[in-house]
Design a protein around this motif. Structure first.
Motif, PDB file in Angstrom:
ATOM      1  N   SER A   1       0.852  -1.183   0.000  1.00 26.09           N
ATOM      2  CA  SER A   1       0.000   0.000   0.000  1.00 26.09           C
ATOM      3  C   SER A   1       0.890   1.237   0.000  1.00 26.09           C
ATOM      4  CB  SER A   1      -0.900   0.021   1.238  1.00 26.09           C
ATOM      5  OG  SER A   1      -1.673   1.203   1.284  1.00 26.09           O
TER       6      SER A   1
ATOM      7  N   HIS B   1      -2.697  -1.449  -3.168  1.00 25.55           N
ATOM      8  CA  HIS B   1      -3.564  -0.621  -2.322  1.00 25.55           C
ATOM      9  C   HIS B   1      -3.037   0.812  -2.331  1.00 25.55           C
ATOM     10  CE1 HIS B   1      -5.377   0.898   1.446  1.00 25.55           C
ATOM     11  NE2 HIS B   1      -6.228  -0.102   1.374  1.00 25.55           N
TER      12      HIS B   1
ATOM     13  N   SER C   1      -3.855   4.526  -0.255  1.00 28.15           N
ATOM     14  CA  SER C   1      -4.593   5.367   0.689  1.00 28.15           C
ATOM     15  C   SER C   1      -4.278   6.814   0.358  1.00 28.15           C
ATOM     16  CB  SER C   1      -4.180   5.078   2.141  1.00 28.15           C
ATOM     17  OG  SER C   1      -4.501   3.759   2.508  1.00 28.15           O
TER      18      SER C   1
ATOM     19  N   TYR D   1      -9.045   0.133  -9.440  1.00 35.40           N
ATOM     20  CA  TYR D   1      -9.051   0.178  -7.972  1.00 35.40           C
ATOM     21  C   TYR D   1     -10.472   0.392  -7.459  1.00 35.40           C
ATOM     22  CZ  TYR D   1      -3.955   0.486  -8.006  1.00 35.40           C
ATOM     23  OH  TYR D   1      -2.624   0.222  -8.179  1.00 35.40           O
TER      24      TYR D   1
ATOM     25  N   TYR E   1     -13.199   1.211  -1.329  1.00 33.76           N
ATOM     26  CA  TYR E   1     -13.970   0.501  -0.307  1.00 33.76           C
ATOM     27  C   TYR E   1     -14.146   1.323   0.969  1.00 33.76           C
ATOM     28  CZ  TYR E   1      -9.561  -0.779   2.024  1.00 33.76           C
ATOM     29  OH  TYR E   1      -8.357  -0.755   2.683  1.00 33.76           O
ATOM     30  N   GLU E   2     -13.419   2.430   1.046  1.00 32.58           N
ATOM     31  CA  GLU E   2     -13.571   3.412   2.127  1.00 32.58           C
ATOM     32  C   GLU E   2     -13.179   4.744   1.534  1.00 32.58           C
ATOM     33  OE1 GLU E   2     -12.594   5.856   5.662  1.00 32.58           O
ATOM     34  OE2 GLU E   2     -11.257   5.299   4.018  1.00 32.58           O
TER      35      GLU E   2
ATOM     36  N   ASN F   1      -9.562   5.061   0.915  1.00 34.95           N
ATOM     37  CA  ASN F   1      -8.810   3.833   0.663  1.00 34.95           C
ATOM     38  C   ASN F   1      -9.317   3.098  -0.570  1.00 34.95           C
ATOM     39  OD1 ASN F   1      -6.873   3.187   3.144  1.00 34.95           O
ATOM     40  ND2 ASN F   1      -8.673   4.278   3.890  1.00 34.95           N
TER      41      ASN F   1
ATOM     42  N   CYS G   1      -8.324  -0.219  -3.443  1.00 30.76           N
ATOM     43  CA  CYS G   1      -7.541  -1.439  -3.599  1.00 30.76           C
ATOM     44  C   CYS G   1      -7.909  -2.160  -4.886  1.00 30.76           C
ATOM     45  CB  CYS G   1      -7.753  -2.378  -2.408  1.00 30.76           C
ATOM     46  SG  CYS G   1      -9.418  -3.074  -2.303  1.00 30.76           S
TER      47      CYS G   1
ATOM     48  N   HIS H   1      -8.127  -5.294   0.070  1.00 33.77           N
ATOM     49  CA  HIS H   1      -8.469  -4.280   1.073  1.00 33.77           C
ATOM     50  C   HIS H   1      -7.647  -4.522   2.341  1.00 33.77           C
ATOM     51  CE1 HIS H   1     -10.997  -7.682   2.251  1.00 33.77           C
ATOM     52  NE2 HIS H   1     -11.040  -7.157   3.461  1.00 33.77           N
ATOM     53  N   SER H   2      -7.413  -3.482   3.100  1.00 33.68           N
ATOM     54  CA  SER H   2      -6.696  -3.612   4.365  1.00 33.68           C
ATOM     55  C   SER H   2      -7.608  -4.295   5.372  1.00 33.68           C
ATOM     56  CB  SER H   2      -6.278  -2.235   4.896  1.00 33.68           C
ATOM     57  OG  SER H   2      -5.844  -2.335   6.240  1.00 33.68           O
TER      58      SER H   2
ATOM     59  N   SER I   1     -10.105  -2.353   8.053  1.00 35.66           N
ATOM     60  CA  SER I   1     -11.511  -2.725   7.927  1.00 35.66           C
ATOM     61  C   SER I   1     -12.080  -3.168   9.271  1.00 35.66           C
ATOM     62  CB  SER I   1     -11.683  -3.838   6.885  1.00 35.66           C
ATOM     63  OG  SER I   1     -11.352  -3.362   5.592  1.00 35.66           O
TER      64      SER I   1
ATOM     65  N   THR J   1     -17.634   3.624   4.261  1.00 41.27           N
ATOM     66  CA  THR J   1     -17.270   2.415   3.532  1.00 41.27           C
ATOM     67  C   THR J   1     -18.211   2.133   2.372  1.00 41.27           C
ATOM     68  OG1 THR J   1     -18.645   0.879   4.817  1.00 41.27           O
ATOM     69  CG2 THR J   1     -16.482   1.468   5.729  1.00 41.27           C
TER      70      THR J   1
END
Length: 375
Positions: free
Chosen positions: A153, A182, A184, A229, A232-233, A236, A238, A243-244, A248, A313
């Motif tokens: 990431s 990933h 961020s 990508y 998902y948040e 963030n 991915c 995903h982290s 999460s 999310t």
């Protein structure tokens, strides 16, 4: 799922925007590692079930030696039941990573890197007071890939003051060209107790315009979507299945234990906040006493936290979950407001989940606060 967060409160130098707890004096680093090992042992019964994620954050955890990392991981595996496929993340700065260090990290059991690049533009790195160069920002990712890391990431900052969006566009191009799993990306915010906060008070720095940051956020969404990508948040993104898992846990409000000065913990009903002072933390741990404050979360607190995290999310807020667990009808209590958001296409309602649209994501904090229960 349950996770463990280890806060390493040391950095080479202070970034001008950072308000996390850290010290640039690393003389007591070895002592701090021993204190964190002790805290892990004392807290071995804090979490229930398997540990699925371990996260070294800070500060700058990549300042740790191979021996220090191994000691911490050995303590965790000795005192907790850790899943075989646990995600083990280390935050790292580009200037700390070279072929030898990366091989050491790989052999220690670290299987995910979160690299604080922030920008690939040299003047912006100097403006932020980052310790690495633009060249190191790119080369460290390639070196990590060569070392066998396949879950990487990178962090980027947008809305750094500039005449136009050209630098941000090039940062995005460079980021996706490296093919990290990933990304961020956070808007530059000016916090009071930072260098930038001081500059703002003295007139050396201007407030970042909402339109400017919104335009760069939209560029971020469009570029990363084009390259596959998933957002998902809000901050963030991915590639599929990357995903982290640790972060999460936070957003899904699973249990986690935080160790080290400034770390937070959550057991489902209470939050703990370790003291954000290295000397006082070490002094207390000499007595085998963890220096923390504890907060009991009321049903109202838990609902508000779920709204705040859930809206950020891709899964949104589960209205049925709120009704069943907290006996609160979010839709009924905010019917007129939510119908307005639907009309304005800021939210959608899908399978009883309230989900922000791209338009709504620009107002995420405001929408969440408008939905909070206030007494």
């Amino acid at each position: 799922m349950a996770g463990i967060y280890i806060h390493i409160p040391f950095c080479k130098q202070a970034c001008h925007y950072c308000d996390f707890h850290f010290s640039t004096n690393t003389e007591r680093k070895a002592e701090m590692v021993e204190a964190i090992i002790l805290e892990l042992s004392i807290q071995k019964n804090y979490l229930e079930g398997k540990i699925n994620t371990i996260y070294f954050g800070g500060g700058t955890p990549s300042l740790l030696s191979a021996e220090e990392l191994s000691k911490l991981l050995d303590t965790i595996f000795k005192n907790f039941s850790v899943s075989e496929n646990a995600e083990i993340t280390l935050e790292a700065n580009p200037d700390d990573l070279n072929a030898k260090k990366l091989q050491m990290l790989k052999s220690s059991g670290i299987n995910r890197l979160s690299i604080g690049i922030q920008s690939f533009h040299e003047p912006h790195l100097k403006f932020l007071n980052r310790a690495h160069t633009a060249s190191e920002a790119s080369s460290c990712v390639q070196q990590a890939q060569d070392a066998g890391f396949d879950n990487i990431s990178i962090d980027l900052i947008y809305a750094i003051p500039s005449e136009d969006h050209m630098i941000w566009e090039k940062d995005l191009e460079q980021a996706v060209s490296l093919h990290p799993q990933h990304i961020s990306s956070y808007c530059l915010t000016i916090e009071d107790k930072t260098v930038f906060g001081n500059w703002l008070k003295k007139g050396r720095l201007k407030e970042i315009g909402e339109n400017y940051s919104a335009e760069q956020f939209e560029m971020l969404l469009q570029t990363l979507q084009t390259y596959g990508y998933q957002q998902y948040e809000i901050s963030n993104f991915c590639l599929p299945d990357y995903h982290s898992r640790h972060n999460s846990n936070y957003w899904c409000r699973d249990q986690y234990l935080g160790v080290g000065p400034g770390a937070h913990s959550y057991d489902g009903h209470h939050r703990q906040y370790n003291i954000s002072n290295n000397s006082l933390y070490l002094k207390s741990m000499e007595k085998k006493q963890i220096p923390f404050e504890k907060e009991v979360l009321s049903p109202q607190d838990q609902i508000n936290e779920y709204i705040m995290t859930g809206l950020r999310t891709q899964w949104g807020c589960d209205l049925q979950k709120i009704a069943q667990e907290y006996h609160y009808d979010l839709w009924k209590e905010n019917k007129i407001y939510l119908e307005g958001l639907l009309r304005d296409q800021k939210v959608i309602l899908q399978d009883q989940h309230l989900i922000l649209t791209n338009k709504g994501k620009l107002l995420a904090d405001r929408i969440a606060s408008d939905l909070f229960i206030v007494t």
